[in-house]
Design an enzyme around this catalytic site. Structure first.
Site, PDB file in Angstrom:
ATOM      1  N   HIS A   1     -10.297 -45.166  23.934  1.00  0.00           N
ATOM      2  CA  HIS A   1      -8.970 -45.799  24.058  1.00  0.00           C
ATOM      3  C   HIS A   1      -8.578 -46.571  22.797  1.00  0.00           C
ATOM      4  O   HIS A   1      -7.426 -47.003  22.670  1.00  0.00           O
ATOM      5  CB  HIS A   1      -8.934 -46.750  25.251  1.00  0.00           C
TER       6      HIS A   1
ATOM      7  N   ASP B   1     -13.963 -37.901  29.794  1.00  0.00           N
ATOM      8  CA  ASP B   1     -13.848 -39.188  30.479  1.00  0.00           C
ATOM      9  C   ASP B   1     -12.644 -39.072  31.425  1.00  0.00           C
ATOM     10  O   ASP B   1     -11.676 -38.375  31.124  1.00  0.00           O
ATOM     11  CB  ASP B   1     -13.624 -40.283  29.433  1.00  0.00           C
TER      12      ASP B   1
ATOM     13  N   HIS C   1     -10.340 -40.962  32.051  1.00  0.00           N
ATOM     14  CA  HIS C   1      -9.092 -41.541  31.538  1.00  0.00           C
ATOM     15  C   HIS C   1      -8.633 -40.800  30.289  1.00  0.00           C
ATOM     16  O   HIS C   1      -9.432 -40.213  29.560  1.00  0.00           O
ATOM     17  CB  HIS C   1      -9.291 -43.033  31.232  1.00  0.00           C
TER      18      HIS C   1
ATOM     19  N   ASP D   1     -17.132 -41.231  34.390  1.00  0.00           N
ATOM     20  CA  ASP D   1     -16.298 -41.956  35.354  1.00  0.00           C
ATOM     21  C   ASP D   1     -15.367 -41.042  36.152  1.00  0.00           C
ATOM     22  O   ASP D   1     -14.572 -41.515  36.955  1.00  0.00           O
ATOM     23  CB  ASP D   1     -15.512 -43.101  34.689  1.00  0.00           C
TER      24      ASP D   1
END
Ligand code: ZN
Length: 365
Positions: A144, A180, A182, A272
């Site tokens: 991120h 991931d 996200h 995740d």
């Protein structure tokens, strides 16, 4: 099939000293509780991943290797110098919350340099030919972290640094695959205008989440300038499960790789998307992660002479994330899959309409 060569796992214990403190899951701790819990992005998750690799069924096929500190001028290859200095000064002032979920401790700066440097060390291992595959077992996650913006627990982008390092060491086209749960918005941001690094992110469809994360992760974010066509988002619906991830590889990533013909692969490896993650809603289980590992191995064998660099991202259930990492590595190595100790009956392809109709029908008659 002959077993694949050992994989180098780069680890630097200094990353454990990035202290994210106590929290209410990932936000500031609540006065309503006598006992608050460790922040979700804590050291335990990585310590347990290290344990399962060192003591588990792959122990004799894994070689541990050191990490190192990244230099600030190395970070400046993918981050703005002013941003790097701002993170350093924030730690010197005692740290604190950088976004609503992203926390910096007073002694975090060296751990952050170790986190990024461990990704660089993994890239160096592969590019030097010391091992065909290397995994940076590091924290905090990095995908991120944008050029000049911390977000989602991330400060410096290890996967982006690894991709950039591969380019500097001679790779011409680098494929970045981010699974991931996200959106890999930081990696997207850093390479958005480049056609030498193709970024692909498979993620749950969470959209933009505030000032620190303005990117949407949608299909229309395709790159800009020379980079148009070199960013692919795959925003999967919630509950997409193993099929959503494996079909992303088979139906999107494999054809993209065929066109792009990467000579190096860098993976942002999160767990995740697992069924038990507090931060994800995607219900992936160990067989799904095993399938991801197999597909990365197949892509690497086809395009990059078996070479790939993997960088640890999210994965926040300390019980299950280590098993999902183990399954990923078993897939990479062509090893026998370990049975899932937390296996559960998979979600049905739900017939809610049929169910409710059956419940209603006696009354309706
Ligand atoms: Zn994540």
């Amino acid at each position: 099939m002959t077993p694949h060569e050992p994989i180098a796992f780069h680890f630097d214990a200094r990353v454990l000293e990035h202290d994210t403190g106590l929290a209410l899951h990932e936000a500031a701790e609540s006065p309503w509780f006598v006992a608050n819990e460790p922040h979700t992005e804590g050291r335990l998750r990585i310590e347990r991943m290290h344990d399962i690799l060192e003591r588990g069924p792959l122990a004799d096929r894994i070689r541990f290797a050191p990490g190192r500190l990244a230099a600030e001028d190395e970070l400046a290859r993918v981050h703005d110098e002013d941003y790097i200095a701002a993170i350093r000064r924030a730690t010197e002032r005692g740290g604190g919350w950088v976004t609503g979920t992203t926390r910096l401790g007073s002694t975090s700066y060296e751990p952050l340099l170790a986190g990024a440097g461990t990704a660089l060390a993994a890239a160096e291992t592969v590019m030097s030919g010391a091992a065909p595959m290397a995994y940076a077992l590091t924290r905090p996650p990095g995908h991120h972290a944008q050029r000049a913006q911390a977000d989602g627990y991330c400060f410096f982008n290890g996967a982006a640094l690894a991709a950039d390092a591969a380019r500097r060491a001679g790779a011409e086209r680098v494929l970045v695959i981010d699974w991931d749960v996200h959106h890999g918005n930081g990696t997207q941001d850093i390479f958005y205008e480049r056609d030498d690094v193709l970024t692909v992110s498979v993620h749950m469809n969470h959209g933009a989440w505030g000032a620190s994360h303005p990117q949407t992760g949608q299909l229309d974010e395709v790159g800009a300038g020379a980079g148009i066509g070199y960013n692919q988002n795959i925003p999967l619906p919630l509950g997409a499960g193993n099929a959503g991830y494996l079909r992303s590889f088979d139906e999107v990533i494999a054809p993209l790789a065929e066109r792009f013909a990467p000579d190096m692969i860098v993976c942002a490896s999160g767990q995740d998307a697992s069924a038990y993650d507090p931060n994800g809603r995607h219900n992936v289980s160990m067989p799904g992660f095993f399938g991801i590992g197999q597909r990365v191995r197949a892509l690497a064998d086809r395009y990059s002479e078996g070479r790939a660099v993997l960088v640890q991202e999210g994965g926040y259930n300390p019980s299950y994330a280590p098993y999902c990492l183990l399954a990923t590595v078993e897939g990479l190595l062509g090893a026998t899959p370990t049975p899932d100790p937390l296996a559960y009956v998979p979600d049905q392809t739900l017939g809610l309409d049929t169910l409710f109709a059956a419940i209603r029908s006696p009354r309706d008659e």
